[in-house]
Design a protein around this motif. Structure first.
Motif, mmCIF file in Angstrom:
data_model
loop_
_atom_site.group_PDB
_atom_site.id
_atom_site.type_symbol
_atom_site.label_atom_id
_atom_site.label_comp_id
_atom_site.label_asym_id
_atom_site.label_seq_id
_atom_site.Cartn_x
_atom_site.Cartn_y
_atom_site.Cartn_z
ATOM 1 N N GLU A 105 -1.759 2.273 12.744
ATOM 2 C CA GLU A 105 -1.295 3.650 12.710
ATOM 3 C C GLU A 105 -1.286 4.276 14.111
ATOM 4 N N PHE A 161 -5.303 -0.619 6.984
ATOM 5 C CA PHE A 161 -4.811 0.534 6.232
ATOM 6 C C PHE A 161 -5.958 1.295 5.572
ATOM 7 N N GLY A 162 -5.880 2.624 5.705
ATOM 8 C CA GLY A 162 -6.896 3.476 5.106
ATOM 9 C C GLY A 162 -7.910 3.992 6.109
ATOM 10 N N SER A 181 -4.180 9.617 8.576
ATOM 11 C CA SER A 181 -2.963 10.103 7.937
ATOM 12 C C SER A 181 -2.105 8.967 7.406
ATOM 13 N N SER A 182 -2.735 7.830 7.091
ATOM 14 C CA SER A 182 -1.987 6.647 6.664
ATOM 15 C C SER A 182 -0.964 6.946 5.582
ATOM 16 N N LEU A 183 -1.389 7.723 4.596
ATOM 17 C CA LEU A 183 -0.512 7.955 3.445
ATOM 18 C C LEU A 183 0.759 8.673 3.851
ATOM 19 N N ALA A 184 0.637 9.652 4.741
ATOM 20 C CA ALA A 184 1.803 10.414 5.169
ATOM 21 C C ALA A 184 2.832 9.519 5.856
ATOM 22 N N LEU A 218 3.421 6.269 5.302
ATOM 23 C CA LEU A 218 4.023 5.232 4.470
ATOM 24 C C LEU A 218 5.466 5.517 4.138
ATOM 25 N N LYS A 219 5.733 6.768 3.803
ATOM 26 C CA LYS A 219 7.073 7.160 3.348
ATOM 27 C C LYS A 219 8.104 7.048 4.464
ATOM 28 N N ALA A 249 -6.220 3.564 -5.472
ATOM 29 C CA ALA A 249 -5.181 4.491 -5.010
ATOM 30 C C ALA A 249 -4.233 3.809 -4.026
ATOM 31 N N ILE A 250 -4.796 3.047 -3.093
ATOM 32 C CA ILE A 250 -3.963 2.334 -2.113
ATOM 33 C C ILE A 250 -3.033 1.359 -2.833
ATOM 34 N N VAL A 272 -0.177 3.245 -4.606
ATOM 35 C CA VAL A 272 0.804 3.764 -3.647
ATOM 36 C C VAL A 272 1.677 2.617 -3.122
#
Ligand code: C2E
Ligand code: CA
Ligand code: CA
Ligand code: CA
Length: 278
Positions: free
Chosen positions: A150, A179-180, A184-187, A189-190, A219-220, A223
């Motif tokens: 990231e 990952f994780g 802000s990893s989740l943001a 991904l998209k 959760a990971i 997603v």
């Protein structure tokens, strides 16, 4: 009191000097090692839920003439402070492409995952250089995965995404490492053109025993599934960890001591069953 304070400060400065001197030493000998013949590729297997080998992660080691075999933690951070990491990273990529070009790798469709550093990826010519390397070695780009973090992406988001798209067009896949662990990893991904995420081993480690980590891993996984991403769980050491993951995501890949430690590339290759002779 004045004397004591002065003494402490002199001691402190001397300590700093020694650290800087040591770093300078490492830098100098590392430059020599990259130019010479002291770096080694180690490979760590990745397997699917059936235990089938799918490929390996490439992990560099330094065969130091005096200090023995050094893990990356002892020299990568120092290399990353200068352009040394570019030469080192390019060496790893070149060796990895040469490996990928071996018949046994091509025939068994075994993939290699190579770690990239931010400074290396930021080079203006990174993509054309890799393209030239793939052509000269005749490695199949579709068997190469590049692992980025990231932090590397945050450095210059637009530049990173642009290069990832160009790499994807070549057939090279991108993996988001550790990952994780970012904030802000989740943001991301998209918005990132990636094919895979690697769940950091800190989550894998505690997933079966800690409700919090278990929920995070769950959760990971959901997603990743939503975005159609391949998942590699890293640092899998126990049957309980593997079972926890397999029950929640039947088609992820596994990497960790349970399946094999990183080993010299010759040893890893020697254990592959020979492919068809033609
Ligand atoms: P990483 O990319 O997270 O690599 C995984 C690390 O976890 C490796 O450490 C591996 O030996 C270790 N590991 C694998 N399975 C297990 C397990 O089951 N349990 C535990 N406790 N550890 C496990 P290693 O080889 O010391 O590498 C450390 C880091 O150095 C890597 O972390 C990667 O960030 C960096 N690195 C390694 N090779 C390269 C390279 O060629 N280029 C760059 N830029 N970085 C590299
Ligand atoms: Ca990695
Ligand atoms: Ca990792
Ligand atoms: Ca990690």
């Amino acid at each position: 009191a004045k004397q004591a304070g002065g003494g402490r400060s002199a001691f402190f400065e001397q300590g700093m000097g020694e650290a800087a001197e040591q770093r300078f030493q490492v830098e100098r000998t590392l430059r020599h090692a990259i130019a010479g013949d002291e770096l080694r590729l180690f490979l760590q297997s990745q397997v699917d839920a059936q235990g089938q080998l799918t490929g390996a992660e490439v992990l560099v080691r330094w065969q130091h003439p005096r200090d023995g075999l050094l893990a990356p933690g002892a020299f990568i951070p120092i290399a990353e402070e200068s352009d040394l990491i570019v030469g080192l990273g390019n060496w790893v990529l070149a060796q990895s492409c040469a490996l990928l070009a071996l018949p046994v790798m091509r025939e068994q469709r075994l993939r290699l995952s190579v770690n990239l550093s931010a400074r290396q990826f930021r080079q203006a010519h990174f993509v054309p250089q890799l393209r030239a390397l793939l052509e000269s070695t005749r490695a199949d780009p579709r068997l190469l995965t590049l692992e980025v973090t990231e932090g590397l992406v945050i450095d210059d988001f637009d530049d990173a995404v642009g290069k990832m798209r160009e790499l994807a067009a070549l057939g090279v896949e991108m993996s988001l490492d550790d990952f994780g662990t970012g904030y802000s990893s989740l943001a991301y991904l998209k918005r990132l053109p990636i094919h895979e995420i690697k769940i950091d081993r800190s989550f894998v480690h505690d997933a079966p025993t800690s409700a919090d980590d278990g929920v995070l891993v769950q959760a990971i996984l959901s997603v990743a599934s939503h975005f159609g991403l391949r998942v590699v769980a890293e640092g899998v050491e126990t049957r309980a960890q593997a079972d926890f993951l397999r029950q929640r995501a039947p088609d992820i890949l596994y990497q960790g001591y349970l399946y094999g430690r990183p080993e010299p590339q010759e040893d890893w290759l020697a254990r592959l069953s020979p492919g068809p002779l033609v």
